[in-house]
Design a protein around this motif. Structure first.
Motif, PDB file in Angstrom:
ATOM      1  N   ASN A 192      48.051   9.187  35.701  1.00 40.52           N
ATOM      2  CA  ASN A 192      47.893   8.236  36.686  1.00 40.52           C
ATOM      3  C   ASN A 192      47.213   7.037  35.996  1.00 40.52           C
ATOM      4  OD1 ASN A 192      45.545   9.665  35.994  1.00 40.52           O
ATOM      5  ND2 ASN A 192      44.274   9.105  37.970  1.00 40.52           N
ATOM      6  N   ALA A 193      47.966   6.669  34.823  1.00 42.22           N
ATOM      7  CA  ALA A 193      47.552   5.471  33.897  1.00 42.22           C
ATOM      8  C   ALA A 193      47.213   4.101  34.538  1.00 42.22           C
ATOM      9  CB  ALA A 193      48.655   5.378  32.693  1.00 42.22           C
ATOM     10  N   ASP A 194      47.878   3.870  35.638  1.00 43.99           N
ATOM     11  CA  ASP A 194      47.870   2.463  36.100  1.00 43.99           C
ATOM     12  C   ASP A 194      47.271   2.462  37.594  1.00 43.99           C
ATOM     13  OD1 ASP A 194      48.248   0.209  34.764  1.00 43.99           O
ATOM     14  OD2 ASP A 194      50.541  -0.003  35.352  1.00 43.99           O
ATOM     15  N   GLU A 195      46.342   3.451  37.860  1.00 47.88           N
ATOM     16  CA  GLU A 195      45.737   3.502  38.998  1.00 47.88           C
ATOM     17  C   GLU A 195      44.501   2.583  39.191  1.00 47.88           C
ATOM     18  OE1 GLU A 195      43.233   6.725  41.857  1.00 47.88           O
ATOM     19  OE2 GLU A 195      44.515   7.421  40.278  1.00 47.88           O
ATOM     20  N   ASN A 196      43.759   2.288  38.277  1.00 46.41           N
ATOM     21  CA  ASN A 196      42.567   1.327  38.261  1.00 46.41           C
ATOM     22  C   ASN A 196      42.087   1.067  36.904  1.00 46.41           C
ATOM     23  OD1 ASN A 196      40.685   3.352  37.868  1.00 46.41           O
ATOM     24  ND2 ASN A 196      40.522   3.715  39.878  1.00 46.41           N
ATOM     25  N   TRP A 197      41.185   0.160  36.694  1.00 46.18           N
ATOM     26  CA  TRP A 197      40.655  -0.083  35.449  1.00 46.18           C
ATOM     27  C   TRP A 197      40.293   1.085  34.598  1.00 46.18           C
ATOM     28  CZ3 TRP A 197      36.055   0.661  33.288  1.00 46.18           C
ATOM     29  CH2 TRP A 197      35.027   0.752  34.010  1.00 46.18           C
ATOM     30  N   LEU A 198      39.769   1.909  35.568  1.00 42.94           N
ATOM     31  CA  LEU A 198      39.042   3.070  34.578  1.00 42.94           C
ATOM     32  C   LEU A 198      40.178   4.311  34.123  1.00 42.94           C
ATOM     33  CD1 LEU A 198      36.323   4.478  33.904  1.00 42.94           C
ATOM     34  CD2 LEU A 198      36.403   5.563  36.268  1.00 42.94           C
ATOM     35  N   THR A 199      41.170   4.250  34.806  1.00 40.85           N
ATOM     36  CA  THR A 199      42.167   5.299  34.451  1.00 40.85           C
ATOM     37  C   THR A 199      42.930   4.367  33.139  1.00 40.85           C
ATOM     38  OG1 THR A 199      43.698   4.427  35.887  1.00 40.85           O
ATOM     39  CG2 THR A 199      42.463   6.345  36.390  1.00 40.85           C
ATOM     40  N   ARG A 200      43.032   3.164  33.273  1.00 36.18           N
ATOM     41  CA  ARG A 200      43.849   2.465  32.213  1.00 36.18           C
ATOM     42  C   ARG A 200      43.233   2.455  30.901  1.00 36.18           C
ATOM     43  NH1 ARG A 200      44.276  -1.753  36.617  1.00 36.18           N
ATOM     44  NH2 ARG A 200      46.225  -1.490  37.738  1.00 36.18           N
ATOM     45  N   MET A 201      41.790   2.153  30.978  1.00 42.27           N
ATOM     46  CA  MET A 201      40.978   2.576  29.735  1.00 42.27           C
ATOM     47  C   MET A 201      41.210   3.978  29.198  1.00 42.27           C
ATOM     48  SD  MET A 201      36.860   2.429  29.372  1.00 42.27           S
ATOM     49  CE  MET A 201      36.545   4.158  30.191  1.00 42.27           C
ATOM     50  N   GLN A 202      41.132   5.045  30.190  1.00 46.08           N
ATOM     51  CA  GLN A 202      41.310   6.286  29.551  1.00 46.08           C
ATOM     52  C   GLN A 202      42.676   6.524  28.982  1.00 46.08           C
ATOM     53  OE1 GLN A 202      38.958   9.275  32.341  1.00 46.08           O
ATOM     54  NE2 GLN A 202      39.267   7.415  33.624  1.00 46.08           N
ATOM     55  N   ALA A 203      43.670   5.933  29.581  1.00 49.31           N
ATOM     56  CA  ALA A 203      44.820   6.166  29.128  1.00 49.31           C
ATOM     57  C   ALA A 203      45.261   5.985  27.807  1.00 49.31           C
ATOM     58  CB  ALA A 203      46.119   5.498  29.935  1.00 49.31           C
ATOM     59  N   VAL A 204      44.521   4.800  27.358  1.00 47.92           N
ATOM     60  CA  VAL A 204      44.445   4.389  25.852  1.00 47.92           C
ATOM     61  C   VAL A 204      43.713   5.081  25.021  1.00 47.92           C
ATOM     62  CG1 VAL A 204      44.171   2.272  24.294  1.00 47.92           C
ATOM     63  CG2 VAL A 204      44.689   1.921  26.700  1.00 47.92           C
ATOM     64  N   LYS A 205      42.699   5.697  25.338  1.00 44.34           N
ATOM     65  CA  LYS A 205      41.553   6.454  24.852  1.00 44.34           C
ATOM     66  C   LYS A 205      42.425   8.035  24.441  1.00 44.34           C
ATOM     67  CE  LYS A 205      36.925   8.025  24.866  1.00 44.34           C
ATOM     68  NZ  LYS A 205      37.072   9.541  24.556  1.00 44.34           N
ATOM     69  N   TYR A 206      43.178   8.366  25.474  1.00 38.30           N
ATOM     70  CA  TYR A 206      43.594   9.683  25.352  1.00 38.30           C
ATOM     71  C   TYR A 206      44.516   9.654  24.185  1.00 38.30           C
ATOM     72  CZ  TYR A 206      41.971  12.646  29.115  1.00 38.30           C
ATOM     73  OH  TYR A 206      40.978  13.429  29.921  1.00 38.30           O
ATOM     74  N   TRP A 207      45.376   8.594  24.198  1.00 36.70           N
ATOM     75  CA  TRP A 207      46.472   8.504  23.156  1.00 36.70           C
ATOM     76  C   TRP A 207      45.778   8.157  21.891  1.00 36.70           C
ATOM     77  CZ3 TRP A 207      47.895   5.008  19.489  1.00 36.70           C
ATOM     78  CH2 TRP A 207      49.167   4.981  18.923  1.00 36.70           C
ATOM     79  N   ILE A 208      44.864   7.343  21.709  1.00 33.90           N
ATOM     80  CA  ILE A 208      44.206   7.215  20.268  1.00 33.90           C
ATOM     81  C   ILE A 208      43.907   8.676  19.732  1.00 33.90           C
ATOM     82  CG2 ILE A 208      42.215   6.204  19.188  1.00 33.90           C
ATOM     83  CD1 ILE A 208      42.734   3.660  20.911  1.00 33.90           C
ATOM     84  N   GLY A 209      43.007   9.375  20.811  1.00 31.72           N
ATOM     85  CA  GLY A 209      42.405  10.574  20.252  1.00 31.72           C
ATOM     86  C   GLY A 209      43.352  11.675  19.997  1.00 31.72           C
ATOM     87  N   TYR A 210      44.610  11.735  20.457  1.00 30.15           N
ATOM     88  CA  TYR A 210      45.759  12.615  19.975  1.00 30.15           C
ATOM     89  C   TYR A 210      46.334  12.089  18.834  1.00 30.15           C
ATOM     90  CZ  TYR A 210      44.482  16.147  23.333  1.00 30.15           C
ATOM     91  OH  TYR A 210      43.718  17.264  24.109  1.00 30.15           O
ATOM     92  N   GLN A 211      46.568  10.926  18.607  1.00 33.42           N
ATOM     93  CA  GLN A 211      47.392  10.289  17.507  1.00 33.42           C
ATOM     94  C   GLN A 211      46.334  10.444  16.227  1.00 33.42           C
ATOM     95  OE1 GLN A 211      50.673   9.995  17.511  1.00 33.42           O
ATOM     96  NE2 GLN A 211      50.369  10.814  19.921  1.00 33.42           N
ATOM     97  N   PHE A 212      45.111  10.299  16.322  1.00 36.65           N
ATOM     98  CA  PHE A 212      44.186  10.127  15.203  1.00 36.65           C
ATOM     99  C   PHE A 212      43.265  11.229  15.022  1.00 36.65           C
ATOM    100  CE2 PHE A 212      45.698   5.816  16.257  1.00 36.65           C
ATOM    101  CZ  PHE A 212      46.484   5.535  14.697  1.00 36.65           C
TER     102      PHE A 212
END
Length: 403
Positions: A171-191
């Motif tokens: 639900n990446a584009d649901e609101n500002w909070l999920t958008r922030m977490q969408a980026v955080k999850y990606w960074i977490g699993y890539q690094f």
């Protein structure tokens, strides 16, 4: 003033160690590791039997989407079994599970006799099945159709005993909070897990999507039977606890970058804070209870692990010292510069995600405010409430202690 300077210097040293390990050393190790490439691993002569075990508590109708994603898996149906384990949900989830079973009769639905938590739910289900491999999947997760085959290929080719997939936000584009977490999850699993992955020593494999050898799970069965801290039963942080017990017994744990699933990120502040509080409790208890077993960890990973543990406790102290000397605005600007640097690689790579899992990297800037506030408030609160037994998931109510 001297004590504040000492705190800031200690914090700077810890940040340097953790940052180097995660983002420089870890990235270099990943680039040099052929096991992280998309083409790694071959199809086995015969695909092994896999049981997908899904612990469920108060997830509502979303479990039907999870079941549908299992039905769409690119895996031989006769080699696949699905077991949903309802942990005495109170919101009608069990009815939704029965409806999913009506759609897919080859899936099993079981119900615990009492609320016992995720750890024991998985443990008891594993004892009742005989599949060679067990795939743990969270109840709100959508699994990509190629994920299971990629996990199996990676496990067999690497010789690992447990292999986790990458988790992104559905639900990446649901609101500002999920958008922030969408980026955080990606960074977490890539690094964040690259250094641990290079040594087959990943310290936390997510229950959202992890494939285990059943024999490995049975070897830690006694550890899972009773998990307490200061006399209280602990039901949160099950994924981290299980992974660490496997590592302590010498099993190899890895992350597979070509296996992906998508989970719902908390869309309200209340649920987000509840999740973050639970994770901080989990981290704190994990660091404390790991102390007697640290001689079993890989030496390089151990240095990294200890550095993260100390950083968890020193970070709130550092923030307080910064605010005392400089006010809140300066630390927030420092964090803004840092998160901007991390948002850039996300922007360059987000096209590799399905459209529903993408957002704008600019939303990660909100982490510059959220991150310091959470650490100042939630870390002390987590330490003060380590004895809680609640799952603290969406719609959850505090569970009664086991009698």
């Amino acid at each position: 003033m001297l004590s504040l300077v000492v705190i800031e210097w200690l914090f700077a040293i810890l940040v340097l160690i953790v940052f180097t390990n995660r983002y420089i050393f870890g990235s270099l190790l990943r680039l040099s590791d052929g096991r992280t490439t998309p083409g790694f691993g071959k199809d086995p002569m015969v695909w092994p039997r896999v049981a997908i075990v899904v612990p469920v508590f108060n997830e509502g109708p979303s479990v039907r989407k999870t079941a549908a994603s299992f039905a769409a898996l690119d895996y031989p149906r006769d080699r696949l079994r699905v077991v949903f384990v309802d942990d005495c949900s109170t919101d009608g989830t069990y009815d939704h599970l029965k409806a999913a079973q009506a759609d897919f009769p080859w899936m099993d639905v079981q119900k615990n006799p009492r609320n016992m938590g995720k750890r024991l739910g998985i443990k008891n289900a594993v004892l009742r099945i005989d599949s060679e491999l067990v795939l743990s999947v969270d109840s709100d997760v959508i699994v990509e159709d190629s994920s299971l085959k990629n996990l199996v290929r990676h496990m067999y080719a690497s010789g690992a005993d447990a292999v986790g997939g990458c988790v992104f936000v559905s639900n990446a584009d649901e609101n500002w909070l999920t958008r922030m977490q969408a980026v955080k999850y990606w960074i977490g699993y890539q690094f964040l897990k690259n250094l641990e992955n290079a040594f087959d020593h990943v310290m936390c494999l997510s229950g959202c999507l992890t494939l285990y050898k059943r024999a490995a799970l049975l070897s830690v069965d006694a550890d899972l039977e009773q998990r307490t801290f200061l006399g209280d039963e602990v039901k949160y942080g099950e994924d981290r606890f299980l992974t660490r017990k496997l590592v302590e017994r010498g099993y190899r744990t890895r992350l597979c970058f070509t296996s992906r699933c998508f989970t719902k990120a908390p869309a309200t502040i209340r649920n987000y804070l509840s999740q973050q509080l639970r994770w901080r409790r989990s981290n704190t208890i994990d660091f404390i209870t790991a102390i007697p077993h640290m001689n079993r960890f890989n030496p390089v990973v151990l240095v990294h692990y200890i550095s993260i543990a100390f950083l968890l406790f020193f970070y709130p102290l550092f923030l307080v010292s910064q605010i005392v000397r400089l006010g809140f605005v300066v630390p927030m600007l420092e964090h803004a510069l840092l998160v901007t640097a991390f948002a850039l690689p996300y922007e360059l790579n987000k096209h590799k995600l399905p459209e529903f899992a993408r957002t704008s990297g600019i939303w990660f800037l909100s982490m510059a405010f959220v991150f310091p506030v959470m650490y100042i408030t939630l870390t002390p609160l987590a330490i003060a409430t380590l004895g809680t037994t609640s799952w603290e998931t969406r719609g959850a109510k505090p569970a009664a202690k086991a009698g």
